[in-house]
Write a protein that holds these residues in place. Structure first.
Motif, PDB file in Angstrom:
ATOM      1  N   GLY A 105     -18.984  -8.152   4.397  1.00  0.00           N
ATOM      2  CA  GLY A 105     -18.237  -9.334   4.834  1.00  0.00           C
ATOM      3  C   GLY A 105     -16.843  -9.368   4.240  1.00  0.00           C
ATOM      4  O   GLY A 105     -15.879  -9.767   4.898  1.00  0.00           O
ATOM      5  N   ILE A 106     -16.698  -8.926   2.997  1.00  0.00           N
ATOM      6  CA  ILE A 106     -15.384  -8.869   2.346  1.00  0.00           C
ATOM      7  C   ILE A 106     -14.494  -7.860   3.061  1.00  0.00           C
ATOM      8  O   ILE A 106     -13.329  -8.136   3.339  1.00  0.00           O
ATOM      9  N   TRP A 107     -15.054  -6.680   3.384  1.00  0.00           N
ATOM     10  CA  TRP A 107     -14.270  -5.658   4.070  1.00  0.00           C
ATOM     11  C   TRP A 107     -13.856  -6.123   5.459  1.00  0.00           C
ATOM     12  O   TRP A 107     -12.740  -5.856   5.911  1.00  0.00           O
ATOM     13  N   THR A 108     -14.739  -6.833   6.145  1.00  0.00           N
ATOM     14  CA  THR A 108     -14.422  -7.342   7.477  1.00  0.00           C
ATOM     15  C   THR A 108     -13.271  -8.339   7.401  1.00  0.00           C
ATOM     16  O   THR A 108     -12.345  -8.290   8.217  1.00  0.00           O
ATOM     17  N   ASN A 109     -13.306  -9.222   6.412  1.00  0.00           N
ATOM     18  CA  ASN A 109     -12.228 -10.199   6.251  1.00  0.00           C
ATOM     19  C   ASN A 109     -10.917  -9.515   5.867  1.00  0.00           C
ATOM     20  O   ASN A 109      -9.845  -9.915   6.326  1.00  0.00           O
ATOM     21  N   LEU A 110     -10.986  -8.486   5.027  1.00  0.00           N
ATOM     22  CA  LEU A 110      -9.784  -7.771   4.624  1.00  0.00           C
ATOM     23  C   LEU A 110      -9.156  -7.059   5.821  1.00  0.00           C
ATOM     24  O   LEU A 110      -7.942  -7.113   6.022  1.00  0.00           O
ATOM     25  N   PHE A 111      -9.967  -6.408   6.637  1.00  0.00           N
ATOM     26  CA  PHE A 111      -9.449  -5.723   7.819  1.00  0.00           C
ATOM     27  C   PHE A 111      -8.893  -6.718   8.827  1.00  0.00           C
ATOM     28  O   PHE A 111      -7.904  -6.439   9.506  1.00  0.00           O
ATOM     29  N   ALA A 112      -9.512  -7.876   8.944  1.00  0.00           N
ATOM     30  CA  ALA A 112      -8.995  -8.900   9.852  1.00  0.00           C
ATOM     31  C   ALA A 112      -7.638  -9.405   9.367  1.00  0.00           C
ATOM     32  O   ALA A 112      -6.732  -9.655  10.167  1.00  0.00           O
ATOM     33  N   LEU A 113      -7.479  -9.519   8.049  1.00  0.00           N
ATOM     34  CA  LEU A 113      -6.200  -9.943   7.489  1.00  0.00           C
ATOM     35  C   LEU A 113      -5.121  -8.895   7.748  1.00  0.00           C
ATOM     36  O   LEU A 113      -4.002  -9.216   8.130  1.00  0.00           O
ATOM     37  N   LEU A 114      -5.465  -7.627   7.563  1.00  0.00           N
ATOM     38  CA  LEU A 114      -4.495  -6.560   7.802  1.00  0.00           C
ATOM     39  C   LEU A 114      -4.128  -6.435   9.272  1.00  0.00           C
ATOM     40  O   LEU A 114      -3.006  -6.049   9.606  1.00  0.00           O
ATOM     41  N   ASP A 115      -5.058  -6.747  10.172  1.00  0.00           N
ATOM     42  CA  ASP A 115      -4.757  -6.698  11.601  1.00  0.00           C
ATOM     43  C   ASP A 115      -3.782  -7.790  12.016  1.00  0.00           C
ATOM     44  O   ASP A 115      -3.069  -7.638  13.008  1.00  0.00           O
ATOM     45  N   SER A 116      -3.721  -8.881  11.264  1.00  0.00           N
ATOM     46  CA  SER A 116      -2.823  -9.980  11.618  1.00  0.00           C
ATOM     47  C   SER A 116      -1.386  -9.722  11.172  1.00  0.00           C
ATOM     48  O   SER A 116      -0.472 -10.386  11.642  1.00  0.00           O
ATOM     49  N   ILE A 117      -1.168  -8.763  10.273  1.00  0.00           N
ATOM     50  CA  ILE A 117       0.185  -8.440   9.794  1.00  0.00           C
ATOM     51  C   ILE A 117       0.775  -7.375  10.718  1.00  0.00           C
ATOM     52  O   ILE A 117       0.117  -6.384  11.020  1.00  0.00           O
ATOM     53  N   PRO A 118       2.035  -7.554  11.144  1.00  0.00           N
ATOM     54  CA  PRO A 118       2.653  -6.554  12.026  1.00  0.00           C
ATOM     55  C   PRO A 118       2.791  -5.185  11.331  1.00  0.00           C
ATOM     56  O   PRO A 118       3.008  -5.110  10.126  1.00  0.00           O
ATOM     57  N   GLU A 119       2.672  -4.118  12.109  1.00  0.00           N
ATOM     58  CA  GLU A 119       2.718  -2.766  11.563  1.00  0.00           C
ATOM     59  C   GLU A 119       4.067  -2.447  10.924  1.00  0.00           C
ATOM     60  O   GLU A 119       4.133  -1.747   9.922  1.00  0.00           O
ATOM     61  N   ASP A 120       5.153  -2.956  11.509  1.00  0.00           N
ATOM     62  CA  ASP A 120       6.485  -2.677  10.965  1.00  0.00           C
ATOM     63  C   ASP A 120       6.634  -3.242   9.558  1.00  0.00           C
ATOM     64  O   ASP A 120       7.228  -2.606   8.682  1.00  0.00           O
ATOM     65  N   SER A 121       6.095  -4.432   9.329  1.00  0.00           N
ATOM     66  CA  SER A 121       6.186  -5.046   8.000  1.00  0.00           C
ATOM     67  C   SER A 121       5.407  -4.238   6.969  1.00  0.00           C
ATOM     68  O   SER A 121       5.875  -4.042   5.841  1.00  0.00           O
ATOM     69  N   ILE A 122       4.237  -3.771   7.355  1.00  0.00           N
ATOM     70  CA  ILE A 122       3.435  -2.957   6.435  1.00  0.00           C
ATOM     71  C   ILE A 122       4.152  -1.651   6.123  1.00  0.00           C
ATOM     72  O   ILE A 122       4.233  -1.224   4.970  1.00  0.00           O
ATOM     73  N   ALA A 123       4.710  -1.004   7.151  1.00  0.00           N
ATOM     74  CA  ALA A 123       5.386   0.277   6.955  1.00  0.00           C
ATOM     75  C   ALA A 123       6.601   0.132   6.049  1.00  0.00           C
ATOM     76  O   ALA A 123       6.808   0.940   5.131  1.00  0.00           O
ATOM     77  N   ILE A 124       7.403  -0.884   6.272  1.00  0.00           N
ATOM     78  CA  ILE A 124       8.600  -1.091   5.446  1.00  0.00           C
ATOM     79  C   ILE A 124       8.210  -1.447   4.019  1.00  0.00           C
ATOM     80  O   ILE A 124       8.807  -0.955   3.056  1.00  0.00           O
ATOM     81  N   THR A 125       7.191  -2.277   3.843  1.00  0.00           N
ATOM     82  CA  THR A 125       6.744  -2.647   2.503  1.00  0.00           C
ATOM     83  C   THR A 125       6.228  -1.442   1.738  1.00  0.00           C
ATOM     84  O   THR A 125       6.568  -1.236   0.569  1.00  0.00           O
ATOM     85  N   VAL A 126       5.420  -0.628   2.394  1.00  0.00           N
ATOM     86  CA  VAL A 126       4.899   0.579   1.730  1.00  0.00           C
ATOM     87  C   VAL A 126       6.036   1.538   1.387  1.00  0.00           C
ATOM     88  O   VAL A 126       6.060   2.123   0.308  1.00  0.00           O
ATOM     89  N   TYR A 127       6.990   1.691   2.290  1.00  0.00           N
ATOM     90  CA  TYR A 127       8.124   2.587   2.047  1.00  0.00           C
ATOM     91  C   TYR A 127       8.957   2.111   0.860  1.00  0.00           C
ATOM     92  O   TYR A 127       9.274   2.893  -0.041  1.00  0.00           O
ATOM     93  N   VAL A 128       9.303   0.834   0.834  1.00  0.00           N
ATOM     94  CA  VAL A 128      10.135   0.306  -0.260  1.00  0.00           C
ATOM     95  C   VAL A 128       9.383   0.365  -1.589  1.00  0.00           C
ATOM     96  O   VAL A 128       9.950   0.784  -2.607  1.00  0.00           O
ATOM     97  N   LEU A 129       8.132  -0.038  -1.603  1.00  0.00           N
ATOM     98  CA  LEU A 129       7.360   0.022  -2.850  1.00  0.00           C
ATOM     99  C   LEU A 129       7.162   1.466  -3.314  1.00  0.00           C
ATOM    100  O   LEU A 129       7.233   1.748  -4.520  1.00  0.00           O
ATOM    101  N   GLY A 130       6.941   2.377  -2.384  1.00  0.00           N
ATOM    102  CA  GLY A 130       6.800   3.783  -2.751  1.00  0.00           C
ATOM    103  C   GLY A 130       8.079   4.340  -3.353  1.00  0.00           C
ATOM    104  O   GLY A 130       8.046   5.056  -4.356  1.00  0.00           O
ATOM    105  N   VAL A 131       9.219   3.999  -2.753  1.00  0.00           N
ATOM    106  CA  VAL A 131      10.506   4.451  -3.295  1.00  0.00           C
ATOM    107  C   VAL A 131      10.719   3.876  -4.684  1.00  0.00           C
ATOM    108  O   VAL A 131      11.152   4.588  -5.610  1.00  0.00           O
ATOM    109  N   LEU A 132      10.417   2.603  -4.881  1.00  0.00           N
ATOM    110  CA  LEU A 132      10.599   1.981  -6.197  1.00  0.00           C
ATOM    111  C   LEU A 132       9.696   2.621  -7.248  1.00  0.00           C
ATOM    112  O   LEU A 132      10.128   2.872  -8.383  1.00  0.00           O
ATOM    113  N   ILE A 133       8.458   2.902  -6.891  1.00  0.00           N
ATOM    114  CA  ILE A 133       7.538   3.534  -7.843  1.00  0.00           C
ATOM    115  C   ILE A 133       8.004   4.938  -8.197  1.00  0.00           C
ATOM    116  O   ILE A 133       8.011   5.330  -9.372  1.00  0.00           O
ATOM    117  N   ILE A 134       8.418   5.707  -7.195  1.00  0.00           N
ATOM    118  CA  ILE A 134       8.894   7.068  -7.457  1.00  0.00           C
ATOM    119  C   ILE A 134      10.145   7.050  -8.317  1.00  0.00           C
ATOM    120  O   ILE A 134      10.279   7.832  -9.270  1.00  0.00           O
TER     121      ILE A 134
END
Length: 138
Positions: free
Chosen positions: A7-36
Protein backbone atom coordinates in the motif's frame (compact mmCIF):
# COMPACT_ATOMS: atom_id res chain seq x y z
CA UNK A 1 6.29 -8.31 0.35
CA UNK A 2 3.95 -7.61 3.20
CA UNK A 3 0.50 -6.29 2.46
CA UNK A 4 0.96 -3.03 4.40
CA UNK A 5 4.15 -2.26 2.45
CA UNK A 6 2.48 -2.74 -0.91
CA UNK A 7 0.00 0.00 0.00
CA UNK A 8 2.90 2.37 0.73
CA UNK A 9 4.49 1.63 -2.66
CA UNK A 10 1.16 2.15 -4.42
CA UNK A 11 0.72 5.54 -2.76
CA UNK A 12 4.31 6.53 -3.57
CA UNK A 13 3.89 5.61 -7.25
CA UNK A 14 0.59 7.48 -7.38
CA UNK A 15 2.33 10.55 -5.96
CA UNK A 16 5.13 10.31 -8.53
CA UNK A 17 2.60 9.94 -11.35
CA UNK A 18 1.00 13.25 -10.36
CA UNK A 19 4.30 15.18 -10.76
CA UNK A 20 5.14 16.24 -14.34
CA UNK A 21 8.10 14.43 -15.93
CA UNK A 22 9.90 17.67 -16.81
CA UNK A 23 9.96 18.77 -13.17
CA UNK A 24 11.38 15.43 -12.05
CA UNK A 25 14.03 15.47 -14.79
CA UNK A 26 15.18 19.02 -14.02
CA UNK A 27 15.23 18.36 -10.26
CA UNK A 28 17.28 15.19 -10.66
CA UNK A 29 19.67 16.95 -13.06
CA UNK A 30 20.23 19.96 -10.78
CA UNK A 31 20.61 17.86 -7.63
CA UNK A 32 22.97 15.48 -9.44
CA UNK A 33 25.13 18.38 -10.64
CA UNK A 34 25.22 19.86 -7.13
CA UNK A 35 26.20 16.53 -5.56
CA UNK A 36 28.93 15.91 -8.14
CA UNK A 37 30.32 19.42 -7.77
CA UNK A 38 30.27 19.16 -3.98
CA UNK A 39 32.16 15.86 -4.12
CA UNK A 40 34.65 17.26 -6.62
CA UNK A 41 35.15 20.33 -4.39
CA UNK A 42 36.16 17.99 -1.57
CA UNK A 43 38.77 16.50 -3.90
CA UNK A 44 39.93 19.73 -5.54
CA UNK A 45 40.54 21.62 -2.31
CA UNK A 46 43.34 19.13 -1.55
CA UNK A 47 45.01 19.88 -4.90
CA UNK A 48 47.39 22.82 -5.44
CA UNK A 49 45.52 26.12 -5.56
CA UNK A 50 45.35 26.93 -9.28
CA UNK A 51 45.07 23.29 -10.41
CA UNK A 52 42.18 22.50 -8.04
CA UNK A 53 40.18 25.52 -9.18
CA UNK A 54 40.83 24.82 -12.85
CA UNK A 55 39.74 21.19 -12.55
CA UNK A 56 36.59 22.29 -10.71
CA UNK A 57 35.77 24.69 -13.56
CA UNK A 58 36.35 21.96 -16.15
CA UNK A 59 34.13 19.47 -14.28
CA UNK A 60 31.45 22.16 -13.94
CA UNK A 61 31.60 22.95 -17.66
CA UNK A 62 31.43 19.30 -18.67
CA UNK A 63 28.43 18.36 -16.51
CA UNK A 64 26.47 21.61 -16.30
CA UNK A 65 26.65 23.14 -19.78
CA UNK A 66 23.29 22.59 -21.49
CA UNK A 67 23.20 20.99 -24.92
CA UNK A 68 21.67 22.34 -28.11
CA UNK A 69 20.64 18.91 -29.36
CA UNK A 70 17.14 18.24 -30.60
CA UNK A 71 14.75 15.89 -28.90
CA UNK A 72 12.09 15.70 -26.20
CA UNK A 73 14.41 15.88 -23.16
CA UNK A 74 17.43 17.59 -24.67
CA UNK A 75 17.00 20.73 -22.59
CA UNK A 76 18.09 18.85 -19.46
CA UNK A 77 20.97 16.95 -21.05
CA UNK A 78 24.53 18.20 -20.56
CA UNK A 79 26.51 19.26 -23.62
CA UNK A 80 28.91 16.36 -23.14
CA UNK A 81 26.08 13.99 -24.14
CA UNK A 82 25.40 16.07 -27.24
CA UNK A 83 29.11 15.99 -28.02
CA UNK A 84 29.31 12.22 -27.59
CA UNK A 85 26.15 11.76 -29.69
CA UNK A 86 27.67 13.93 -32.39
CA UNK A 87 30.88 11.88 -32.33
CA UNK A 88 28.96 8.60 -32.55
CA UNK A 89 26.76 9.79 -35.41
CA UNK A 90 29.60 11.75 -37.09
CA UNK A 91 27.47 14.90 -37.09
CA UNK A 92 30.16 17.59 -37.41
CA UNK A 93 27.98 20.66 -36.64
CA UNK A 94 26.72 19.00 -33.46
CA UNK A 95 30.27 18.18 -32.39
CA UNK A 96 31.53 21.71 -32.97
CA UNK A 97 28.55 23.45 -31.38
CA UNK A 98 28.62 21.38 -28.19
CA UNK A 99 32.41 21.58 -27.86
CA UNK A 100 32.21 25.35 -28.43
CA UNK A 101 29.65 25.65 -25.63
CA UNK A 102 31.82 23.66 -23.23
CA UNK A 103 34.90 25.70 -24.17
CA UNK A 104 32.96 28.95 -23.74
CA UNK A 105 31.88 27.97 -20.21
CA UNK A 106 35.45 26.93 -19.35
CA UNK A 107 36.72 30.28 -20.66
CA UNK A 108 34.15 32.23 -18.65
CA UNK A 109 35.05 30.25 -15.56
CA UNK A 110 38.77 30.83 -16.01
CA UNK A 111 38.30 34.58 -16.51
CA UNK A 112 36.02 34.75 -13.47
CA UNK A 113 38.54 32.77 -11.41
CA UNK A 114 41.38 35.04 -12.49
CA UNK A 115 39.45 38.19 -11.60
CA UNK A 116 38.38 36.65 -8.27
CA UNK A 117 41.98 35.75 -7.37
CA UNK A 118 43.14 39.30 -8.21
CA UNK A 119 40.34 40.70 -6.03
CA UNK A 120 41.32 38.44 -3.11
CA UNK A 121 45.01 39.39 -3.44
CA UNK A 122 44.18 43.11 -3.49
CA UNK A 123 41.79 42.70 -0.57
CA UNK A 124 44.47 40.90 1.48
CA UNK A 125 47.08 43.55 0.61
CA UNK A 126 44.77 46.36 1.74
CA UNK A 127 43.88 44.51 4.95
CA UNK A 128 47.49 43.63 5.78
CA UNK A 129 48.93 47.07 4.92
CA UNK A 130 46.93 49.00 7.49
CA UNK A 131 49.05 51.73 9.11
CA UNK A 132 50.78 50.52 12.23
CA UNK A 133 50.81 52.96 15.11
CA UNK A 134 54.16 53.15 16.74
CA UNK A 135 53.37 54.17 20.27
CA UNK A 136 56.37 54.93 22.36
CA UNK A 137 56.21 54.12 26.03
CA UNK A 138 57.96 57.46 26.76
Amino acid sequence: MREDQSGIWTNLFALLDSIPEDSIAITVYVLGVLIILWCWYAISKRLPAPFGGITWIIVFAVIATPTISEGPNSEVAPAIFGLLFGILTKDTPLIWSNSALITFVIGLGLITGYLWSKYKINKNMVTNSAPVKNISPL
